[in-house]
Structure formats: C-alpha cells, structure tokens
Design a protein around this motif. Structure first.
Motif, PDB file in Angstrom:
ATOM      1  N   SER A  39       0.775  -1.099  -0.062  1.00  0.00           N
ATOM      2  CA  SER A  39      -0.009  -0.062  -0.160  1.00  0.00           C
ATOM      3  C   SER A  39       0.918   1.283  -0.018  1.00  0.00           C
ATOM      4  CB  SER A  39      -1.028  -0.108   1.128  1.00  0.00           C
ATOM      5  OG  SER A  39      -0.023   0.146   2.424  1.00  0.00           O
ATOM      6  N   LEU A  40       0.301   2.506  -0.174  1.00  0.00           N
ATOM      7  CA  LEU A  40       1.069   3.603  -0.341  1.00  0.00           C
ATOM      8  C   LEU A  40       1.952   3.858   1.177  1.00  0.00           C
ATOM      9  CD1 LEU A  40      -0.665   6.476  -2.063  1.00  0.00           C
ATOM     10  CD2 LEU A  40       1.362   5.425  -2.779  1.00  0.00           C
ATOM     11  N   LYS A  41       1.035   3.597   2.257  1.00  0.00           N
ATOM     12  CA  LYS A  41       1.547   3.765   3.681  1.00  0.00           C
ATOM     13  C   LYS A  41       2.683   2.784   3.659  1.00  0.00           C
ATOM     14  CE  LYS A  41       0.054   3.595   8.506  1.00  0.00           C
ATOM     15  NZ  LYS A  41       1.019   3.124   9.147  1.00  0.00           N
ATOM     16  N   GLU A  42       2.608   1.428   3.413  1.00  0.00           N
ATOM     17  CA  GLU A  42       3.575   0.655   3.425  1.00  0.00           C
ATOM     18  C   GLU A  42       4.829   0.894   2.646  1.00  0.00           C
ATOM     19  OE1 GLU A  42       0.814  -3.526   3.979  1.00  0.00           O
ATOM     20  OE2 GLU A  42       1.361  -2.813   2.160  1.00  0.00           O
ATOM     21  N   LEU A  43       4.583   1.563   1.443  1.00  0.00           N
ATOM     22  CA  LEU A  43       5.657   2.044   0.458  1.00  0.00           C
ATOM     23  C   LEU A  43       6.257   3.038   1.200  1.00  0.00           C
ATOM     24  CD1 LEU A  43       6.559   0.628  -2.120  1.00  0.00           C
ATOM     25  CD2 LEU A  43       5.220   2.383  -3.167  1.00  0.00           C
ATOM     26  N   SER A  44       5.652   3.985   1.733  1.00  0.00           N
ATOM     27  CA  SER A  44       6.508   4.982   2.262  1.00  0.00           C
ATOM     28  C   SER A  44       7.234   4.812   3.537  1.00  0.00           C
ATOM     29  CB  SER A  44       5.405   6.263   2.790  1.00  0.00           C
ATOM     30  OG  SER A  44       4.677   5.670   3.654  1.00  0.00           O
TER      31      SER A  44
END
Length: 87
Positions: A39-44
C-alpha cells in the motif's frame, strides 16, 4: 491503485521517458516496481527505512501523481499518432 501505478510506469518506460522524471520520483517508481503489492503507507515506510530519507504517504502520492501526469501525456500522444496513422 498499485496496478494503475504500474501501468503508468510501463507507459513511461516504453516511451523511454524516465529521464523526464526527477530523482525522487524515479525512486518512488523503482520502489513501486520492487514492491507491487505494498500500500502507499507500506511503501512510504519501506522507502523511509531503506533510504534513511523519510517520506510520508502524502509525499509519495504526490510523486505518483507526477508519474500519472507524464503517462497521461504519452497516452494522448500515442492516441493521436494512432489516429493519424489510421487515417
């Protein structure tokens, strides 16, 4: 969302246009390819950990928006060239 991002990345790569992106945006692109399911959160979080440079979900979203804008330009260009070739 990740699928659309990967599609946009493919368009940019197919048009040999990576050089049109700044380094931070290219970094986001590479990490999306490396972690397509994140997810974007995980990727960040992954980028922040691996690079030591913190990036927020919002900051990452901004980079993917740049990627989408560039890919959209190529989609329009390619559509026009197909229309021109078809007529």
């Amino acid at each position: 969302t990740a699928t659309a991002q990967l599609d946009n990345i493919a368009i940019i790569e197919n048009n040999l246009a990576l050089s049109l992106l700044d380094e931070k945006t290219k970094e986001a692109l590479e990490y999306r390819k490396k972690y397509p399911e994140a997810s974007l959160k995980e990727l960040s979080e992954i980028i922040s950990l691996e690079t030591g440079k913190p990036i927020t979900k919002s900051g990452l979203n901004h980079r993917f928006r740049k990627i989408k804008e560039l890919a959209t330009k190529f989609k329009k260009l390619n559509k026009k060239s197909h229309e021109t070739n078809d007529s």
